[in-house]
Design a protein around this motif. Structure first.
Motif, PDB file in Angstrom:
ATOM      1  N   VAL A 112       0.832  -1.206   0.000  1.00  0.00           N
ATOM      2  CA  VAL A 112       0.000   0.000   0.000  1.00  0.00           C
ATOM      3  C   VAL A 112       0.865   1.254   0.000  1.00  0.00           C
ATOM      4  O   VAL A 112       0.644   2.191  -0.776  1.00  0.00           O
ATOM      5  CB  VAL A 112      -0.948  -0.001   1.218  1.00  0.00           C
ATOM      6  N   MET A 113       1.874   1.280   0.857  1.00  0.00           N
ATOM      7  CA  MET A 113       2.705   2.462   0.983  1.00  0.00           C
ATOM      8  C   MET A 113       3.521   2.715  -0.287  1.00  0.00           C
ATOM      9  O   MET A 113       3.711   3.869  -0.688  1.00  0.00           O
ATOM     10  CB  MET A 113       3.636   2.311   2.182  1.00  0.00           C
ATOM     11  N   VAL A 114       4.012   1.666  -0.927  1.00  0.00           N
ATOM     12  CA  VAL A 114       4.794   1.833  -2.153  1.00  0.00           C
ATOM     13  C   VAL A 114       3.952   2.506  -3.230  1.00  0.00           C
ATOM     14  O   VAL A 114       4.364   3.499  -3.842  1.00  0.00           O
ATOM     15  CB  VAL A 114       5.344   0.479  -2.651  1.00  0.00           C
ATOM     16  N   VAL A 115       2.759   1.986  -3.474  1.00  0.00           N
ATOM     17  CA  VAL A 115       1.895   2.533  -4.527  1.00  0.00           C
ATOM     18  C   VAL A 115       1.510   3.980  -4.223  1.00  0.00           C
ATOM     19  O   VAL A 115       1.590   4.856  -5.091  1.00  0.00           O
ATOM     20  CB  VAL A 115       0.637   1.659  -4.703  1.00  0.00           C
ATOM     21  N   MET A 116       1.112   4.253  -2.968  1.00  0.00           N
ATOM     22  CA  MET A 116       0.639   5.590  -2.626  1.00  0.00           C
ATOM     23  C   MET A 116       1.771   6.617  -2.665  1.00  0.00           C
ATOM     24  O   MET A 116       1.588   7.741  -3.153  1.00  0.00           O
ATOM     25  CB  MET A 116      -0.020   5.582  -1.249  1.00  0.00           C
ATOM     26  N   SER A 126      13.278   7.262 -11.470  1.00  0.00           N
ATOM     27  CA  SER A 126      13.773   7.872 -10.240  1.00  0.00           C
ATOM     28  C   SER A 126      12.654   8.020  -9.209  1.00  0.00           C
ATOM     29  O   SER A 126      12.860   7.780  -8.012  1.00  0.00           O
ATOM     30  CB  SER A 126      14.388   9.244 -10.547  1.00  0.00           C
ATOM     31  N   ILE A 127      11.467   8.406  -9.684  1.00  0.00           N
ATOM     32  CA  ILE A 127      10.314   8.554  -8.786  1.00  0.00           C
ATOM     33  C   ILE A 127       9.936   7.207  -8.179  1.00  0.00           C
ATOM     34  O   ILE A 127       9.680   7.088  -6.977  1.00  0.00           O
ATOM     35  CB  ILE A 127       9.122   9.161  -9.545  1.00  0.00           C
ATOM     36  N   ILE A 128       9.902   6.168  -9.009  1.00  0.00           N
ATOM     37  CA  ILE A 128       9.546   4.833  -8.531  1.00  0.00           C
ATOM     38  C   ILE A 128      10.559   4.342  -7.505  1.00  0.00           C
ATOM     39  O   ILE A 128      10.194   3.812  -6.446  1.00  0.00           O
ATOM     40  CB  ILE A 128       9.446   3.845  -9.712  1.00  0.00           C
ATOM     41  N   ASN A 129      11.843   4.538  -7.804  1.00  0.00           N
ATOM     42  CA  ASN A 129      12.889   4.067  -6.893  1.00  0.00           C
ATOM     43  C   ASN A 129      12.861   4.807  -5.558  1.00  0.00           C
ATOM     44  O   ASN A 129      12.927   4.185  -4.486  1.00  0.00           O
ATOM     45  CB  ASN A 129      14.263   4.214  -7.541  1.00  0.00           C
ATOM     46  N   SER A 130      12.756   6.133  -5.621  1.00  0.00           N
ATOM     47  CA  SER A 130      12.769   6.916  -4.383  1.00  0.00           C
ATOM     48  C   SER A 130      11.504   6.686  -3.567  1.00  0.00           C
ATOM     49  O   SER A 130      11.557   6.519  -2.343  1.00  0.00           O
ATOM     50  CB  SER A 130      12.938   8.404  -4.688  1.00  0.00           C
ATOM     51  N   GLY A 131      10.349   6.657  -4.261  1.00  0.00           N
ATOM     52  CA  GLY A 131       9.086   6.408  -3.555  1.00  0.00           C
ATOM     53  C   GLY A 131       9.042   5.010  -2.959  1.00  0.00           C
ATOM     54  O   GLY A 131       8.602   4.826  -1.824  1.00  0.00           O
ATOM     55  N   GLY A 132       9.514   4.042  -3.716  1.00  0.00           N
ATOM     56  CA  GLY A 132       9.510   2.658  -3.224  1.00  0.00           C
ATOM     57  C   GLY A 132      10.426   2.473  -2.035  1.00  0.00           C
ATOM     58  O   GLY A 132      10.048   1.835  -1.037  1.00  0.00           O
ATOM     59  N   SER A 133      11.643   3.026  -2.111  1.00  0.00           N
ATOM     60  CA  SER A 133      12.581   2.863  -0.996  1.00  0.00           C
ATOM     61  C   SER A 133      12.093   3.577   0.255  1.00  0.00           C
ATOM     62  O   SER A 133      12.236   3.070   1.374  1.00  0.00           O
ATOM     63  CB  SER A 133      13.964   3.394  -1.400  1.00  0.00           C
TER      64      SER A 133
END
Length: 310
Positions: free
Chosen positions: A25-29, A169-176
Motif C-alpha cells: 500500500v505504501m509503495v503505490v501511494m 527515479s520517482i519509482i525508486n525513491s518512492g519505493g525505498s
C-alpha cells in the motif's frame, strides 16, 4: 504465562503486517504522490484551495499535510510541520494545523483496512471533516490569543514547486521510502503487541472489559472494542491495525463494527503520535496543548458521524 511464545507470536504478526500489508500500500501511494508532485499537480491544488482553508485557520502547507496524512502515512506530515516552523508560520496557524492532523485518520491504517470491509471513501471524507472542525475550533476559540504574526513572511502556497524527475527515479525513491517507513514500524509493532499479549495472558483485558461492560452496554458498544481502544491509545495506529486485523480474521468483529468505530479508533492522537508530531519543532510542541483539545472535538465529530452512518 509463556513470555517467549508471546514475543514470537508478536514478531510474526508484526512482520506479516509490515511486509504483506503496509509495504504494498505504501509503495503505490508514495509513488503516486511523488509523481503528482513532480507534475506540479499538488502545487496547483494548494494554490487553488489555500483561500478556501483560511476560515479554518489553515494554510496551503496545511493542505499538503492533510493530503500526506490521508494518502501517505501518519509520519509524512512531520516534515511539513517542520517546514512550517522554519518558514515562520504563526503559532496560531501551527496550532490549527496540528489539531487538524491529530483529529484525522492516517493512510497507513485506512488503506490496509479497506480490503477487510472499511468504507474508504466515507472514512476519508469524515476524516477531512473532523480535521477541518478541529482546525476551526482551535483557530477561532482555543488559540485565539496566540500570535498571528508570521516570524518570516512565507509564500507557503508556492513551497512545493514541481521538480523534474524521471519516472524510474520517482519509482525508486518512492519505493525505498515506503519500504523504510513500513520496516521502521516493525519494532513498535512487536513491542506494543507483546505488551498487549502479556496483558491479555494476565487477564487484564478481560477484567477491563467486565468493569466497563455496564457503561458500554448503555452506549450500545461491544466490549470487544476495549482491547483495540487500549492498544490504540498506548501503542498507536500501526499496533491497532495489527489487533484489528486479528479480530477481523477471527470473526470477533465484523465490517459494520469496524466502520462504526473508525471515527475514534483511527486518528493520530495517541502516545506514539504525540511523540512523532511534537518532534517537528519547538514551536509545534509549544502549541500542542491548544491543538490536543481542538483535536478531541474533531475526533468526537468523526466518531458521531461514523456511528450514525454505520
Amino acid at each position: 504465562m509463556n513470555i517467549i511464545q508471546i514475543i514470537m507470536d508478536a514478531g510474526r504478526t508484526a512482520v506479516d503486517i509490515a511486509l504483506y500489508t503496509l509495504v504494498p500500500v505504501m509503495v503505490v501511494m508514495l509513488i503516486l504522490m511523488k509523481y503528482l508532485e513532480s507534475l506540479g499537480v499538488l502545487a496547483r491544488i494548494i494554490n487553488w484551495t489555500a483561500p478556501l482553508l483560511k476560515p479554518f485557520g489553515l494554510t496551503g502547507l496545511s493542505l499538503f499535510a492533510l493530503i500526506q496524512l490521508n494518502f501517505v502515512s501518519f509520519a509524512a506530515p512531520v516534515a511539513t510541520l517542520a517546514m512550517m516552523e522554519r518558514k515562520g508560520v504563526s503559532d496560531r496557524h501551527l496550532a490549527a494545523t496540528l489539531a487538524m492532523l491529530f483529529a484525522m485518520g492516517q493512510a497507513n491504517v485506512l488503506y490496509p483496512l479497506t480490503p477487510m470491509g472499511l468504507h474508504w471513501l466515507a472514512a476519508i471524507l469524515i476524516s477531512v471533516a473532523g480535521g477541518l472542525v478541529a482546525g476551526a475550533v482551535t483557530w477561532h476559540l482555543l488559540a485565539r490569543k496566540l500570535p498571528m504574526k508570521e516570524v518570516i513572511s512565507p509564500d507557503d502556497a508556492e513551497v512545493h514547486s514541481p521538480q523534474k524527475k524521471g519516472l524510474i527515479s520517482i519509482i525508486n525513491s518512492g519505493g525505498s521510502e515506503a519500504i523504510s517507513l513500513a520496516l521502521g514500524a516493525i519494532p513498535m509493532l512487536i513491542l506494543s503487541m507483546t505488551v498487549v499479549g502479556i496483558l491479555k495472558a494476565a487477564g487484564m483485558i478481560t477484567l477491563l472489559e467486565q468493569a466497563l461492560s455496564p457503561l458500554l452496554s448503555t452506549l450500545h458498544i461491544s466490549t470487544v472494542l476495549v482491547m483495540p481502544t487500549l492498544v490504540k491509545c498506548l501503542a498507536g495506529g500501526t499496533a491497532y491495525l495489527g489487533v484489528a486485523t486479528d479480530l477481523l480474521q477471527s470473526g470477533k468483529i465484523n465490517a459494520q463494527m469496524l466502520n462504526a468505530s473508525t471515527g475514534w479508533l483511527v486518528q493520530t492522537l495517541d502516545l506514539p503520535g504525540l511523540g512523532i508530531m511534537l518532534g517537528a519543532g519547538f514551536r509545534v510542541a509549544r502549541v500542542a496543548r491548544f491543538a490536543i483539545v481542538g483535536a478531541l472535538v474533531g475526533i468526537v465529530v468523526r466518531g458521531v458521524l461514523h456511528m450514525l452512518l454505520f
